[in-house]
Design a protein around this motif. Structure first.
Motif, PDB file in Angstrom:
ATOM      1  N   GLY A 162       0.722  -1.089   0.007  1.00 58.49           N
ATOM      2  CA  GLY A 162       0.142  -0.040  -0.051  1.00 58.49           C
ATOM      3  C   GLY A 162       0.822   1.227  -0.084  1.00 58.49           C
ATOM      4  O   GLY A 162       0.321   2.458   0.289  1.00 58.49           O
ATOM      5  N   GLY A 163       2.289   1.207  -0.433  1.00 58.70           N
ATOM      6  CA  GLY A 163       2.951   2.363  -0.259  1.00 58.70           C
ATOM      7  C   GLY A 163       2.951   3.063  -1.696  1.00 58.70           C
ATOM      8  O   GLY A 163       2.208   2.678  -2.543  1.00 58.70           O
ATOM      9  N   THR A 164       3.407   4.267  -1.644  1.00 60.42           N
ATOM     10  CA  THR A 164       3.470   5.114  -2.564  1.00 60.42           C
ATOM     11  C   THR A 164       4.944   5.231  -3.247  1.00 60.42           C
ATOM     12  O   THR A 164       5.993   4.627  -3.018  1.00 60.42           O
ATOM     13  N   TRP A 165       4.960   5.607  -4.709  1.00 59.54           N
ATOM     14  CA  TRP A 165       6.114   5.694  -5.126  1.00 59.54           C
ATOM     15  C   TRP A 165       7.364   6.422  -4.326  1.00 59.54           C
ATOM     16  O   TRP A 165       8.600   5.879  -4.730  1.00 59.54           O
ATOM     17  N   ALA A 166       7.136   7.451  -3.751  1.00 60.00           N
ATOM     18  CA  ALA A 166       8.105   8.114  -2.747  1.00 60.00           C
ATOM     19  C   ALA A 166       8.563   7.136  -1.924  1.00 60.00           C
ATOM     20  O   ALA A 166       9.703   7.209  -1.614  1.00 60.00           O
ATOM     21  N   GLN A 167       7.509   6.379  -1.138  1.00 59.15           N
ATOM     22  CA  GLN A 167       8.072   5.406  -0.415  1.00 59.15           C
ATOM     23  C   GLN A 167       9.055   4.364  -1.057  1.00 59.15           C
ATOM     24  O   GLN A 167       9.815   3.625  -0.429  1.00 59.15           O
ATOM     25  N   ALA A 168       8.785   3.926  -2.244  1.00 65.96           N
ATOM     26  CA  ALA A 168       9.514   2.970  -3.104  1.00 65.96           C
ATOM     27  C   ALA A 168      11.014   3.531  -3.012  1.00 65.96           C
ATOM     28  O   ALA A 168      11.740   2.764  -3.149  1.00 65.96           O
ATOM     29  N   TRP A 169      11.059   4.816  -3.431  1.00 65.83           N
ATOM     30  CA  TRP A 169      12.533   5.281  -3.743  1.00 65.83           C
ATOM     31  C   TRP A 169      13.173   5.463  -2.445  1.00 65.83           C
ATOM     32  O   TRP A 169      14.253   4.990  -2.332  1.00 65.83           O
ATOM     33  N   LEU A 170      12.259   5.513  -1.391  1.00 66.51           N
ATOM     34  CA  LEU A 170      12.895   5.331   0.146  1.00 66.51           C
ATOM     35  C   LEU A 170      13.374   4.171   0.518  1.00 66.51           C
ATOM     36  O   LEU A 170      14.703   4.090   0.916  1.00 66.51           O
ATOM     37  N   ALA A 171      12.984   3.116   0.373  1.00 63.21           N
ATOM     38  CA  ALA A 171      13.053   1.694   0.240  1.00 63.21           C
ATOM     39  C   ALA A 171      14.380   1.462  -0.551  1.00 63.21           C
ATOM     40  O   ALA A 171      15.287   0.684   0.230  1.00 63.21           O
ATOM     41  N   ILE A 172      14.568   1.705  -1.794  1.00 62.27           N
ATOM     42  CA  ILE A 172      15.509   1.519  -2.548  1.00 62.27           C
ATOM     43  C   ILE A 172      16.704   2.120  -2.087  1.00 62.27           C
ATOM     44  O   ILE A 172      17.935   1.616  -1.922  1.00 62.27           O
ATOM     45  N   ALA A 173      16.635   3.694  -1.530  1.00 61.16           N
ATOM     46  CA  ALA A 173      17.638   4.037  -1.011  1.00 61.16           C
ATOM     47  C   ALA A 173      18.329   3.632   0.080  1.00 61.16           C
ATOM     48  O   ALA A 173      19.787   3.431   0.396  1.00 61.16           O
ATOM     49  N   ILE A 174      17.535   3.110   0.986  1.00 61.93           N
ATOM     50  CA  ILE A 174      18.182   2.261   2.185  1.00 61.93           C
ATOM     51  C   ILE A 174      18.954   1.211   1.791  1.00 61.93           C
ATOM     52  O   ILE A 174      19.936   0.951   2.329  1.00 61.93           O
ATOM     53  N   VAL A 175      18.282   0.393   0.803  1.00 62.42           N
ATOM     54  CA  VAL A 175      18.857  -1.041   0.471  1.00 62.42           C
ATOM     55  C   VAL A 175      20.291  -0.647  -0.234  1.00 62.42           C
ATOM     56  O   VAL A 175      21.302  -1.411   0.240  1.00 62.42           O
ATOM     57  N   VAL A 176      20.325   0.249  -1.080  1.00 61.46           N
ATOM     58  CA  VAL A 176      21.771   0.548  -1.825  1.00 61.46           C
ATOM     59  C   VAL A 176      22.650   1.363  -0.732  1.00 61.46           C
ATOM     60  O   VAL A 176      23.838   1.167  -1.297  1.00 61.46           O
ATOM     61  N   ALA A 177      22.115   1.860   0.245  1.00 60.46           N
ATOM     62  CA  ALA A 177      23.078   2.314   1.167  1.00 60.46           C
ATOM     63  C   ALA A 177      23.928   1.338   1.982  1.00 60.46           C
ATOM     64  O   ALA A 177      25.226   1.550   1.853  1.00 60.46           O
ATOM     65  N   LEU A 178      23.559   0.387   2.118  1.00 58.60           N
ATOM     66  CA  LEU A 178      24.230  -0.798   2.789  1.00 58.60           C
ATOM     67  C   LEU A 178      24.863  -1.519   1.668  1.00 58.60           C
ATOM     68  O   LEU A 178      26.082  -1.695   1.960  1.00 58.60           O
ATOM     69  N   MET A 179      24.511  -1.509   0.440  1.00 59.04           N
ATOM     70  CA  MET A 179      25.558  -2.174  -0.619  1.00 59.04           C
ATOM     71  C   MET A 179      26.777  -1.499  -0.931  1.00 59.04           C
ATOM     72  O   MET A 179      27.730  -1.797  -1.122  1.00 59.04           O
ATOM     73  N   THR A 180      26.499  -0.016  -0.866  1.00 57.81           N
ATOM     74  CA  THR A 180      27.674   0.921  -1.053  1.00 57.81           C
ATOM     75  C   THR A 180      28.580   0.732  -0.065  1.00 57.81           C
ATOM     76  O   THR A 180      29.842   0.844  -0.520  1.00 57.81           O
ATOM     77  N   CYS A 181      28.293   0.529   1.179  1.00 63.46           N
ATOM     78  CA  CYS A 181      29.320   0.124   2.268  1.00 63.46           C
ATOM     79  C   CYS A 181      30.277  -1.014   2.068  1.00 63.46           C
ATOM     80  O   CYS A 181      31.512  -0.826   2.100  1.00 63.46           O
ATOM     81  N   TYR A 182      29.592  -1.870   1.394  1.00 65.47           N
ATOM     82  CA  TYR A 182      30.390  -3.140   1.099  1.00 65.47           C
ATOM     83  C   TYR A 182      31.385  -2.955  -0.020  1.00 65.47           C
ATOM     84  O   TYR A 182      32.744  -3.215  -0.060  1.00 65.47           O
ATOM     85  N   SER A 183      30.735  -2.480  -1.019  1.00 66.35           N
ATOM     86  CA  SER A 183      31.708  -2.100  -2.445  1.00 66.35           C
ATOM     87  C   SER A 183      32.788  -0.932  -2.269  1.00 66.35           C
ATOM     88  O   SER A 183      33.809  -1.161  -2.615  1.00 66.35           O
TER      89      SER A 183
END
Length: 390
Positions: A162-183
């Motif tokens: 039931g989320g919005t496209w803005a919340q989808a952007w937020l979820a993506i940002a959180i996940v890729v922030a973790l991946m950035t640390c590893y890279s």
């Protein structure tokens, strides 16, 4: 297998894949996945085309910068800056709808995307501990397929609850922030390599006639990639009887893209990169023409498979071939061909929205794009015997 060992091939490849999910998924293709929702709520088609073009303008600027990077230390520093910018600009899209802020953030995201893709791939290629890196780079570039699939599935999950496209952007940002640390942790050079690193001189002798054809062909592929890469869900949704199927076509792009690099790079190892580039560009032309010819749902889902199964592999094929031709200076030629690719990516959305607004459908844009990709493939085929691959 220690995935925290900076010199482990497995860790290097995983970090490279994560970097592509950050730089290509969040900073680029999440926009395509979320475009139908944003068009229905916030964006116009014309402004979405402008956003796509400025994103690639930033990507183009990053590609140009990558050509003149002189040391391993500089590569690592710019790679880190780029991936962090990708994360920050993704957070921005989740928190505002101000058009000027979006325009600026998409330019910056494009620059970061180039650092993650071009410079990150050059670091991966340099760090891998093996003689023939063709197959391994196929695994690395499968990260582009993962970038599409993971960002698309994250978006679907947010919409499902039931989320919005803005919340989808937020979820993506959180996940890729973790991946950035590893890279960032893995993709670095040790101090001794940094101390021995010397300036990367641009030797104009590497720009032979064949290399110029390679660069032009990659420009046409930039057009072929960006039109479907920006508008495919909306193209399918615009066909009679196919409203709502665009999202499924886009999911199939990511699914098809994951194994495509590995399979096509293995084929390139066996049959030669030039031959496989010509074949994959030909298949991409077929995918471009399908929505023009028919509104059959299965054929248009096949168009998504053909797109995902070719454009990601073509990035790997062109980039790896450019890196091999450049010898010990892969970032120079990788940057040069990516600059041409970036020019195509800037131009593609602009003529697409102009032709679509004028004719009332995507057909003219798809036909023009298919013609250009065909021209690039024909030139590569005609000159395939010029090059003796190293």
């Amino acid at each position: 297998m220690n995935l925290l060992d900076r010199n482990s091939n497995a860790a290097i490849l995983l970090a490279g894949i994560c970097a592509l999910i950050v730089g290509v998924g969040a900073a680029r293709f999440a926009f395509t996945s979320l475009l139908p929702s944003m068009l229905a709520d916030t964006l116009t088609l014309t402004f979405s085309g402008v956003l796509a073009s400025v994103n690639y303008l930033g990507y183009l600027s990053g590609s140009i910068v990558s050509i003149v990077i002189k040391t391993n230390h500089s590569k690592v520093r710019l790679f880190r800056i780029g991936t962090v910018l990708c994360v920050l600009t993704t957070f921005i899209l989740a928190t505002t709808t101000h058009e000027v802020v979006w325009l600026v953030s998409r330019v910056i995201a494009g620059f970061g995307s180039a650092m993650a893709l071009v410079v990150g791939s050059a670091i991966v290629m340099s760090k891998l501990n093996m003689t023939d890196k063709t197959k391994a780079m196929g695994i690395h570039f499968s990260g582009i397929g993962f970038s599409i699939l993971i960002t698309d599935l994250l978006s679907r999950l947010v919409f499902w609850v039931g989320g919005t496209w803005a919340q989808a952007w937020l979820a993506i940002a959180i996940v890729v922030a973790l991946m950035t640390c590893y890279s960032i942790y893995i993709l670095t050079f040790d101090d001794s390599k940094n101390q021995k690193s010397t300036a990367t001189a641009i030797d104009m002798r590497m720009f032979t006639g064949f290399v110029l054809i390679l660069i032009f062909a990659y420009f046409t592929e930039g057009l072929g990639m960006v039109v479907q890469g920006t508008f495919l869900p909306d193209i399918v949704n615009s066909l009679e009887g196919l409203q709502g199927f665009g999202g499924y076509a886009w999911t199939l792009v990511g699914v098809a893209g994951i194994p495509s690099c590995i399979l096509w790079m293995r084929a390139a190892h066996k049959y030669g990169s030039i031959n496989i580039i010509v074949v994959t560009m030909g298949l991409q032309v077929v995918g471009l023409l399908i929505p023009v010819i028919t509104n059959n749902v299965y054929f248009n889902l096949l168009a998504g498979i053909l797109f995902g199964g070719t454009f990601i592999a073509l990035v790997a094929l062109f980039m790896t071939l450019g890196g091999k031709l450049a010898g010990d200076k892969p970032v120079v030629l990788m940057g040069a061909i990516t600059t041409a690719y970036g020019i195509g990516q800037v131009a593609g959305p602009l003529y697409s929205v102009a032709l679509t607004d004028y004719f009332g459908s995507y057909n003219a844009a798809l036909l023009l794009t298919a013609t250009m990709v065909s021209l690039g493939a024909v030139l590569m085929f005609m000159n395939r015997n010029v090059l003796v691959e190293r």
